[in-house]
Design an enzyme around this catalytic site. Structure first.
Site, PDB file in Angstrom:
ATOM      1  N   GLU A 166       0.825  -1.204   0.000  1.00 55.69           N
ATOM      2  CA  GLU A 166       0.000   0.000   0.000  1.00 55.69           C
ATOM      3  C   GLU A 166       0.864   1.261   0.000  1.00 55.69           C
ATOM      4  O   GLU A 166       0.595   2.223  -0.726  1.00 55.69           O
ATOM      5  CB  GLU A 166      -0.915   0.017   1.231  1.00 55.69           C
ATOM      6  CG  GLU A 166      -1.747  -1.236   1.409  1.00 55.69           C
ATOM      7  CD  GLU A 166      -1.077  -2.270   2.314  1.00 55.69           C
ATOM      8  OE1 GLU A 166      -1.776  -2.809   3.190  1.00 55.69           O
ATOM      9  OE2 GLU A 166       0.127  -2.521   2.145  1.00 55.69           O
ATOM     10  N   ARG A 177      11.333 -25.099  -4.480  1.00 54.80           N
ATOM     11  CA  ARG A 177      12.061 -25.109  -3.209  1.00 54.80           C
ATOM     12  C   ARG A 177      12.313 -23.687  -2.710  1.00 54.80           C
ATOM     13  O   ARG A 177      12.225 -23.402  -1.522  1.00 54.80           O
ATOM     14  CB  ARG A 177      13.381 -25.850  -3.404  1.00 54.80           C
ATOM     15  CG  ARG A 177      14.154 -26.106  -2.144  1.00 54.80           C
ATOM     16  CD  ARG A 177      15.518 -26.692  -2.499  1.00 54.80           C
ATOM     17  NE  ARG A 177      15.430 -28.031  -3.059  1.00 54.80           N
ATOM     18  CZ  ARG A 177      16.394 -28.608  -3.775  1.00 54.80           C
ATOM     19  NH1 ARG A 177      17.499 -27.959  -4.030  1.00 54.80           N
ATOM     20  NH2 ARG A 177      16.239 -29.844  -4.233  1.00 54.80           N
ATOM     21  N   CYS A 210      -1.858  -3.251   7.435  1.00 51.95           N
ATOM     22  CA  CYS A 210      -1.353  -3.412   8.803  1.00 51.95           C
ATOM     23  C   CYS A 210      -1.805  -2.262   9.700  1.00 51.95           C
ATOM     24  O   CYS A 210      -1.977  -1.127   9.266  1.00 51.95           O
ATOM     25  CB  CYS A 210       0.160  -3.553   8.806  1.00 51.95           C
ATOM     26  SG  CYS A 210       1.057  -2.133   8.178  1.00 51.95           S
ATOM     27  N   THR A 216      18.796 -40.017   2.544  1.00 50.17           N
ATOM     28  CA  THR A 216      18.832 -39.262   1.294  1.00 50.17           C
ATOM     29  C   THR A 216      20.181 -38.571   1.126  1.00 50.17           C
ATOM     30  O   THR A 216      20.746 -38.540   0.029  1.00 50.17           O
ATOM     31  CB  THR A 216      17.689 -38.215   1.268  1.00 50.17           C
ATOM     32  OG1 THR A 216      16.438 -38.891   1.289  1.00 50.17           O
ATOM     33  CG2 THR A 216      17.773 -37.345   0.019  1.00 50.17           C
ATOM     34  N   ALA A 273       9.354 -37.181  -6.632  1.00 43.12           N
ATOM     35  CA  ALA A 273       9.245 -37.537  -8.049  1.00 43.12           C
ATOM     36  C   ALA A 273       9.214 -39.051  -8.157  1.00 43.12           C
ATOM     37  O   ALA A 273      10.024 -39.745  -7.520  1.00 43.12           O
ATOM     38  CB  ALA A 273      10.428 -36.973  -8.832  1.00 43.12           C
ATOM     39  N   SER A 321       6.383 -40.556   7.383  1.00 43.80           N
ATOM     40  CA  SER A 321       6.210 -40.193   8.796  1.00 43.80           C
ATOM     41  C   SER A 321       5.372 -38.935   8.945  1.00 43.80           C
ATOM     42  O   SER A 321       4.504 -38.857   9.833  1.00 43.80           O
ATOM     43  CB  SER A 321       7.581 -39.982   9.445  1.00 43.80           C
ATOM     44  OG  SER A 321       8.334 -41.173   9.415  1.00 43.80           O
TER      45      SER A 321
END
Length: 358
Positions: A53, A186, A77, A198, A156, A296
């Site tokens: 704004e 990401r 705000c 991993t 993937a 998990s």
């Protein structure tokens, strides 16, 4: 004359230009219109910089602002933070009408600016495209309502649901375009998380082309060492280990070892993990693997959004690694469903995105 909806959608487009750069602040765009013509617009580029704004008002001439309409996707705000309250700037600007898509969920603001605008004599319209506005700022709304990070899972896989062969090799299931798209995704979020397996198998950098991203490693027995790629580019790294783990290894600067509750059959206390991450200023978490780590979070109903890349390939191997695994056994009628599903083509692959319905 263009409709109010048109201008609100324009605020969405402006706000998205800063995607990944405003955390912990929301994405906000602003458009100022007078006599059916846009006279100024702006968006919040980065935390600490002027709000949308204020940017739009500062770019317009005072005389042009008199009697104009301000369109914003989120209530302005009300409080002092890194910048002054936008509501006061709007009131003193000469703007006479404000169209707000959604009320701010922050208790320091929530409805207060709307009330103040109306008390100052401005016409205020609230609620246009509200659901879309909440979705645009889904991370911010999650943070304000639950005081924990927004959790995203990405993986993937092949058409038959495999993310690696039986030897653990996964280079490359999807195309270069899909992998590049994934790296850009990401960068929208504050931190990326993977399990230690991993790291040991793939030795990823876990970087983003748009910013330095915080890296989270779940490594109960501290098997990681400083030689891995994820330490090479100066990003902040948190390594979570069992509470009684002895720390004898040395790591690069900006590496933090955090002890966390861990049970052999259940793994880390993921609720405690998310609370800890939020206390570190991590508002959104991008989980990339592996199979058990992802499973998990699903098993604990802690996933807010999914991105699933599917390559037109078939593994043909029952021993190949599945994309999601856990110890939970669900019947067919209780399989986890994905709502608001979106499907798009990325290179030769497909991207499924949506929201788990627990």
């Amino acid at each position: 004359m263009l409709s109010d909806e048109y201008y609100i959608r324009r605020t969405f487009s402006l706000a998205k230009k800063a995607e990944g750069g405003t955390s912990p602040n929301p994405l906000v765009g602003a458009v100022i219109v007078k006599r059916g013509r846009i006279i100024s617009e702006g968006f919040h580029r980065r935390v600490g910089l002027a709000h949308a704004e204020a940017v739009a008002i500062s770019k317009a001439k005072r005389g042009d602002l008199e009697g104009s309409t301000l369109f914003i996707n989120l209530e302005p705000c009300f409080h002092w933070g890194r910048t002054p309250p936008c509501v006061d700037k709007i009131i003193s600007s000469g703007i006479k009408r404000v169209v707000i898509s959604v009320k701010d969920p922050n208790p320091l603001v929530s409805g207060k600016s709307i009330k103040k605008l109306r008390e100052a004599g401005l016409e205020v319209k609230v609620g246009l495209l509200r659901k879309e506005a909440e979705r645009l700022n889904e991370v911010f709304f999650k943070n304000m309502r639950e005081k924990r990070p927004f959790v995203v899972v990405k993986f993937a896989q092949t058409l038959d649901g495999k993310i690696a062969d039986r030897e653990g090799n996964s280079f490359w299931i999807t195309s270069y375009k899909a992998r590049s798209f994934s790296k850009r995704l990401r960068g929208i979020y504050d931190a990326v998380l993977v399990g230690i397996n991993t790291v040991l198998k793939d030795n990823p950098y876990l970087d983003s082309p748009s910013k330095k991203i915080t890296k989270i490693i779940l490594d109960p027995n501290l098997r990681i060492s400083s030689c891995f790629n994820l330490f090479k580019r100066g990003s902040r790294v948190f390594i979570f280990v069992k509470k009684k783990t002895k720390i004898k290894k040395k790591f690069p600067p900006h590496t933090f070892i955090e002890r966390l509750t861990y049970k052999e059959r259940e793994g880390f206390d993921l609720d405690e993990l998310l609370k800890r991450l939020y206390s570190f200023g991590i508002c959104s978490l991008f989980i990339e693997g592996g199979s058990y780590t992802i499973g998990s979070f699903f098993a604990k109903a802690l996933v807010d959004k999914v991105y699933i890349f599917v390559a037109p390939k078939i593994a043909l191997d029952k021993e190949a690694l599945s994309s999601v695994s856990s110890d939970r056994a669900l019947s067919v009628e209780n399989f986890l469903k994905i709502k608001d599903l979106k499907i798009e083509r990325v290179g030769r692959d497909f991207l499924f995105s949506g929201y788990p319905k627990f």
